[in-house]
Design a protein around this motif. Structure first.
Motif, PDB file in Angstrom:
ATOM      1  N   GLY A 159       0.791  -1.225   0.000  1.00  0.00           N
ATOM      2  CA  GLY A 159       0.000   0.000   0.000  1.00  0.00           C
ATOM      3  C   GLY A 159       0.818   1.266   0.000  1.00  0.00           C
ATOM      4  O   GLY A 159       0.248   2.370  -0.024  1.00  0.00           O
ATOM      5  N   THR A 164       0.533  -1.008  -5.535  1.00  0.00           N
ATOM      6  CA  THR A 164      -0.503  -1.496  -4.615  1.00  0.00           C
ATOM      7  C   THR A 164      -1.322  -0.357  -4.017  1.00  0.00           C
ATOM      8  O   THR A 164      -1.786  -0.435  -2.878  1.00  0.00           O
ATOM      9  CB  THR A 164       0.126  -2.339  -3.494  1.00  0.00           C
ATOM     10  OG1 THR A 164       1.090  -1.541  -2.777  1.00  0.00           O
ATOM     11  CG2 THR A 164       0.818  -3.560  -4.041  1.00  0.00           C
ATOM     12  N   GLY A 165      -1.479   0.702  -4.759  1.00  0.00           N
ATOM     13  CA  GLY A 165      -2.385   1.772  -4.363  1.00  0.00           C
ATOM     14  C   GLY A 165      -1.758   2.940  -3.657  1.00  0.00           C
ATOM     15  O   GLY A 165      -2.463   3.867  -3.247  1.00  0.00           O
TER      16      GLY A 165
END
Length: 578
Positions: A159, A164-165
């Motif tokens: 993340g 992954t964002g």
């Protein structure tokens, strides 16, 4: 259901729904292929309904035991008619042969001391073969030597990178060492938790025997017993997974499973994925337990682990609803049961932390979180808490000890009742036949060993023997479910190193998952050619197994399956060879 009929009389209460296998009267016996300790219970299963009795002869041809034909039982889990002989009266060390109707049947049976010693050492050495971040050198690994893979010196926190964002290049941590979890190359805190607990239980319960074990691994800490050296390799990794605030990441893995390649060829980016309460509490429990075990040999390391355990528990208390949810773009193992509430993890962590610290707050938390009747697996660690409180009773208030002992003994009594009346003499519940059924049998054996340690009643040890017998050949497939052991054993486990190393023999000492009817890997719709053929057509759980690399549902290996196998075999070795 275990209805029976006499071989000489009429049928009794045989339900019409049971489909019996046709087995000839001369069927080979099914038994523990490694043998038995002299004082152990010894049972042999014969498929079929032969009216002949059984003779046990030594190698000189002398008959040492003669038994009449027993009743015929039907085992729901395989649909077989079987007869079970109890030959426990054979106690003299030696090699024996079985005869029915004057004919030699099956394979030789061994009665000896230390009959499982090599199995214990191989099942423990397998953890060395699962090591991440290091090369396995020929002087230790033999023909299974391999280059280092997954150095994990730059693991991205999920993340924080754009893939992954996140918005940046990603926050990196070092997360080296540790064991590959199973047939894949992920490293998972939740599964490491129950695995390390089980291995440390070997040392806690049987320290003299554990100290005697040597199995040729590189020695980084030569003053440690080899078992504790191997366990430390994974504890060191687990410590890297704790964030500064005390929370613990769930796993280190790629976003998708790799193909069947050696570790050095799996080069996709690896991630530390999502702090959560269950991983954090499993971590806290294991670190607290390990701090007690290692305190006598490495106080500085023990203190480090205990500090990490208390910090993790404090984080979990602040974040009790922070359960793991598998991100949409992550396809590796989730290790997150759908009904998670965290109570069993809080129970286990509180029990271990109270033993390690004697701080009242942990016992108060434990008193407010009653034990359940649930057995142990990675998704429910209630029984691990019960084990701790029941066997370390001096540390806990009487009401907790009584409750813990009741949980352990009720489970053990239920298992013993099933095993004593089962056609195969196997202490297994209907829910034992699930993914990793062989680990369920081994864990059932662990419960029975704990009951024996609590009571000294040998009938519980007999039940544990029944569990090991099943894993080592007394099963409908007539194989040991452990690679490299017995007359017949799995040759094609679902295990990426074994699939890609160009070595015919699998690493010895691996317990494969075992039969069940989940059928997750069966090609039911014909659209995915890489899936397995339909090996479960009979719809009998004990038969639904195939020794094929395709079968991740029945033939994969895993650290949390090998650990209870090692405990069970070690317990029987240590107890029978004092």
């Amino acid at each position: 259901m275990n209805t029976f009929k006499s071989v000489f009389g009429m049928c009794v209460a045989v339900p019409a729904a049971i489909s019996l296998l046709a087995v000839s009267a001369g069927a080979a016996p099914l038994m523990n292929q490694l043998g038995f300790a002299p004082d152990a219970e010894k049972t042999v299963v014969f498929p079929g309904n032969d009216a002949n009795g059984l003779e046990v002869r030594d190698l000189s041809g002398k008959t040492v035991l003669k038994l009449k034909a027993p009743d015929v039982y039907e085992w729901d889990y395989s649909g077989e008619e079987v007869q079970t002989f109890d030959i426990s009266a054979v106690k003299k060390p030696g090699t024996y042969r079985l005869f029915r109707g004057g004919e030699y049947v099956g394979t030789p049976m061994v009665v000896a001391k230390n009959v499982y010693d090599d199995l214990v050492k191989a099942s423990l050495k397998w953890f060395y073969y699962q090591r991440s971040s290091m090369a396995l050198e020929p002087q230790y690994a033999g023909k299974w030597a391999r280059a280092a893979g997954h150095k994990d010196d730059k693991v991205i926190v999920y993340g924080t990178d754009k893939a992954t964002g996140g918005k940046g290049k990603g926050t990196a941590i070092k997360s080296q060492r540790g064991w590959y979890d199973a047939g894949d190359y992920g490293k998972y805190i939740v599964n490491s938790g129950i695995t390390v607990f089980t291995l440390l239980e070997i040392y806690e319960h049987f320290p003299k025997y554990a100290d005697s074990l040597h199995w040729n691994i590189p020695r980084e800490f030569p003053k440690y017993p080899e078992l504790l050296e191997e366990v430390r390799y994974n504890l060191d990794w687990m410590l890297t997974m704790q964030d500064k605030d005390g929370g613990v990441y769930h796993k280190v893995s790629t976003l998708k499973f790799s193909g069947s390649v050696l570790p050095e060829n799996d080069v996709a980016q690896r991630y530390a994925i999502i702090k959560n309460v269950t991983a954090t509490l499993d971590f806290a429990a294991v670190m607290a337990q390990a701090s007690v075990v290692y305190a006598g040999i490495d106080k500085a390391y023990a203190d480090k682990m205990l500090k990490a355990a208390e910090k993790a528990y404090a984080w979990a208390k602040k974040n009790p609803e922070a359960f793991y949810k598998q991100p949409y773009d992550v396809q590796t193992g989730s290790y997150a049961p759908g009904d998670e509430n965290g109570k069993d993890e809080f129970r286990w962590a509180a029990a271990e932390l109270f033993r390690a610290t004697k701080k009242k707050e942990y016992q108060e938390d434990l008193k407010a979180n009653a034990f359940t009747a649930n057995g142990a697996w990675w998704g429910d660690v209630n029984m691990l808490a019960a084990f701790r409180v029941a066997l370390d009773s001096a540390d806990f208030e009487k009401e907790l000890v009584d409750a813990a002992k009741k949980v352990v003994m009720n489970e053990a009594n239920n298992l013993r009742a099933v095993g004593d009346t089962s056609a195969y003499r196997l202490p297994a519940f209907p829910w034992s036949w699930n993914w990793g059924s062989n680990s369920a049998m081994a864990n059932n054996g662990m419960v029975l060993v704990h009951a024996y340690l609590l009571t000294g009643d040998k009938s519980y040890l007999d039940g544990a023997q029944q569990c090991l017998d099943y894993l080592l050949g007394k099963n409908p497939h007539d194989i040991t479910y452990v690679t490299g052991f017995g007359y017949r054993s799995p040759r094609n486990p679902h295990h990426r190193p074994s699939e890609s190393d160009m070595v015919d023999d699998p690493v010895p000492g691996m317990l494969v998952g075992g039969p069940h009817l989940g059928k997750q890997d069966i090609n039911l719709d014909g659209k995915e050619s890489w899936k397995c053929p339909n090996y479960a057509a009979s719809d009998k759980p004990a038969l639904a197994y195939i020794d094929n690399r395709c079968s991740y549902a029945t033939n994969e290996v895993a650290i949390n399956w090998n650990a209870p196998l090692a405990y069970l075999a070690a317990a029987l070795e240590a107890i029978y060879n004092k």
